[in-house]
Design an enzyme around this catalytic site. Structure first.
Site, PDB file in Angstrom:
ATOM      1  N   ILE A   1      -3.955   6.099  10.626  1.00  0.00           N
ATOM      2  CA  ILE A   1      -3.985   5.128  11.734  1.00  0.00           C
ATOM      3  C   ILE A   1      -2.626   5.124  12.440  1.00  0.00           C
ATOM      4  O   ILE A   1      -1.589   4.984  11.787  1.00  0.00           O
ATOM      5  CB  ILE A   1      -4.299   3.702  11.213  1.00  0.00           C
TER       6      ILE A   1
ATOM      7  N   GLY B   1      -3.441  -9.164   2.425  1.00  0.00           N
ATOM      8  CA  GLY B   1      -2.667  -7.985   2.854  1.00  0.00           C
ATOM      9  C   GLY B   1      -2.501  -8.003   4.357  1.00  0.00           C
ATOM     10  O   GLY B   1      -2.520  -6.965   5.024  1.00  0.00           O
TER      11      GLY B   1
ATOM     12  N   ASP C   1      -1.157 -13.151  -4.120  1.00  0.00           N
ATOM     13  CA  ASP C   1      -1.163 -11.879  -4.842  1.00  0.00           C
ATOM     14  C   ASP C   1      -2.630 -11.454  -4.977  1.00  0.00           C
ATOM     15  O   ASP C   1      -3.443 -12.161  -5.583  1.00  0.00           O
ATOM     16  CB  ASP C   1      -0.509 -12.121  -6.220  1.00  0.00           C
TER      17      ASP C   1
ATOM     18  N   GLY D   1       0.469  -5.905   6.401  1.00  0.00           N
ATOM     19  CA  GLY D   1       0.549  -4.449   6.445  1.00  0.00           C
ATOM     20  C   GLY D   1       0.219  -3.898   7.828  1.00  0.00           C
ATOM     21  O   GLY D   1       0.014  -4.651   8.780  1.00  0.00           O
ATOM     22  N   GLN D   2       0.187  -2.571   7.910  1.00  0.00           N
ATOM     23  CA  GLN D   2      -0.011  -1.917   9.216  1.00  0.00           C
ATOM     24  C   GLN D   2      -1.321  -2.364   9.881  1.00  0.00           C
ATOM     25  O   GLN D   2      -1.323  -2.788  11.038  1.00  0.00           O
ATOM     26  CB  GLN D   2      -0.016  -0.387   9.039  1.00  0.00           C
TER      27      GLN D   2
ATOM     28  N   ASP E   1      -0.429 -12.673   2.138  1.00  0.00           N
ATOM     29  CA  ASP E   1       0.195 -11.448   1.621  1.00  0.00           C
ATOM     30  C   ASP E   1       1.170 -11.864   0.532  1.00  0.00           C
ATOM     31  O   ASP E   1       1.428 -13.059   0.366  1.00  0.00           O
ATOM     32  CB  ASP E   1       0.924 -10.683   2.747  1.00  0.00           C
TER      33      ASP E   1
ATOM     34  N   TYR F   1      -4.709   7.733  -5.349  1.00  0.00           N
ATOM     35  CA  TYR F   1      -5.239   6.871  -4.286  1.00  0.00           C
ATOM     36  C   TYR F   1      -6.707   7.222  -4.001  1.00  0.00           C
ATOM     37  O   TYR F   1      -7.575   6.338  -3.921  1.00  0.00           O
ATOM     38  CB  TYR F   1      -4.373   7.098  -3.050  1.00  0.00           C
TER      39      TYR F   1
ATOM     40  N   LYS G   1     -10.108   5.047  -4.329  1.00  0.00           N
ATOM     41  CA  LYS G   1     -10.994   4.775  -3.187  1.00  0.00           C
ATOM     42  C   LYS G   1     -12.435   5.200  -3.476  1.00  0.00           C
ATOM     43  O   LYS G   1     -13.389   4.497  -3.116  1.00  0.00           O
ATOM     44  CB  LYS G   1     -10.464   5.470  -1.922  1.00  0.00           C
TER      45      LYS G   1
HETATM   46  C1  AKB Z   1      -2.635   7.681   3.626  1.00  0.00           C
HETATM   47  O1  AKB Z   1      -2.094   8.604   4.281  1.00  0.00           O
HETATM   48  O2  AKB Z   1      -2.490   7.523   2.417  1.00  0.00           O
HETATM   49  C2  AKB Z   1      -3.536   6.726   4.397  1.00  0.00           C
HETATM   50  C3  AKB Z   1      -4.973   7.128   4.372  1.00  0.00           C
HETATM   51  C4  AKB Z   1      -5.429   8.323   5.095  1.00  0.00           C
HETATM   52  O3  AKB Z   1      -5.773   6.457   3.791  1.00  0.00           O
HETATM   53  N1  AKB Z   1      -3.096   6.600   5.742  1.00  0.00           N
END
Ligand code: AKB
Length: 323
Positions: free
Chosen positions: A173, A9, A53, A12-13, A35, A143, A147
């Site tokens: 970030i 990855g 992948d 990415g940012q 990536d 998400y 996590k």
């Molecule tokens: C998001 O906004 O989904 C991410 C995070 C805070 O993990 N930047």
């Protein structure tokens, strides 16, 4: 190539700047970027790159063997907003990529793993101000669920199979080299682009929604510090705080440097995600355990963002002005 690092990855940012920094520190040959597609020129030209992948364990193992990789930074993930749209895809990417790497570490193909967690592990039942390291983690987003599950799996592999896996709960970030994509905190990057290009911005969060944030340089510093610390870290995934601000406070700071800048507020579904997250983070434990300390405050990061984005978005004008 005794201690080669693989970044999954890398385009990415965070991956882009992490790769560049690690190449700077350890040398370009020691850091392999990968990536699912190619990234920014600066990244592609700075060293070796593999199309990879994150959900394909065999392909990852081939790259690990090809370069004698010892450490993996798994930066591939689907962020909060996109994950709400594609829950199955998000679960598949966020969880299976992690299992792949944890299993490769358990099978002794690699020695050390970095995996990014997030403030998204917290939810509506979490104390919102100065959220402590150990507290209620009942996320309400796809998400966040991935996590918090990931954190538990990392701790499980660490305790049961002695996998050396380290992690940080990233806040939003802020950076100018590569845009974030699909996150709730993305507004705090988009606002700078719009401030320079259009002198105005429509915020999808309410004016007083405070969220924890960090400038990219601090995020990279934290990531490298936790991977390098020789101390026995008590937690797999650490809170790191930096700054905390609202869209209104950020707009006021931008206005100091761009007096014509205007903001208005049209909150959408992302507001609900932001409301479920902390507005500030207590990172005392990271400070004690591995000497974490952020450097960039709101004023400093605003100056850096505007300065660098002006050059990036309009290099010709900046060159003319400086002649
Ligand atoms: C998001 O906004 O989904 C991410 C995070 C805070 O993990 N930047």
């Amino acid at each position: 190539m005794g201690n080669t690092i693989l970044i999954i990855g890398a385009c990415g940012q965070i991956g882009t700047e992490l790769t560049l920094k690690l190449r700077n520190i350890y040398g370009s040959d020691a850091v392999i970027a990968s990536d699912i597609k190619e990234g920014a020129n600066a990244l592609m030209q700075s060293g070796k790159f593999e199309i990879l992948d994150a959900t394909d364990k065999d392909a990852i193992l081939q790259v690990i063997k090809k370069y004698n990789v010892k450490q993996v930074f798994l930066m591939a993930a689907m962020l909060s907003v996109t994950a709400e749209k594609y829950p199955n895809k998000a679960w598949n990417l966020n969880m299976n990529s992690l299992f792949n790497i944890l299993n490769l570490a358990k099978e002794k193909h690699i020695e050390k793993v970095f995996w990014p967690s997030s403030i998204a592990v917290f939810g509506n039942t979490t104390p919102q101000s100065n959220t402590p390291q150990e507290t209620i983690t009942e996320p309400s987003t796809v998400y966040g669920i991935s996590k918090v599950s990931g954190e538990r799996w990392c701790a499980y592999y660490h305790d049961k199979f002695e996998v050396d896996v380290r992690s940080i709960r990233y806040p939003g970030i802020i950076s100018w080299k590569t845009k974030p994509g699909g996150g709730t905190t993305d507004y705090a990057v988009d606002i700078f682009y719009k401030a320079i290009e259009e002198q105005k911005y429509t915020s999808f969060l309410k004016e007083n929604t405070a969220l924890p944030m960090l400038y990219m340089d601090d995020a990279i510093k934290a990531t490298i510090a936790i991977m390098e610390t020789k101390k026995n870290t008590k937690y797999v995934s650490y809170n790191i705080g930096g700054i905390s601000f609202t869209p209104k406070e950020l707009a006021a700071e931008i206005k100091k440097q761009l007096p014509n800048f205007k903001i208005n507020y049209v909150p959408d579904s992302r507001q609900k995600i932001a409301d479920s997250w902390p507005n500030s983070i207590d990172d005392t434990v990271a400070k004690m355990d591995w000497n974490w300390q952020h450097e960039f405050n709101l004023e400093h990061l605003t100056t850096e963002m505007l300065k660098n984005l002006k050059i990036k978005l309009n290099p010709a004008a900046t060159t003319k002005q400086s002649v």
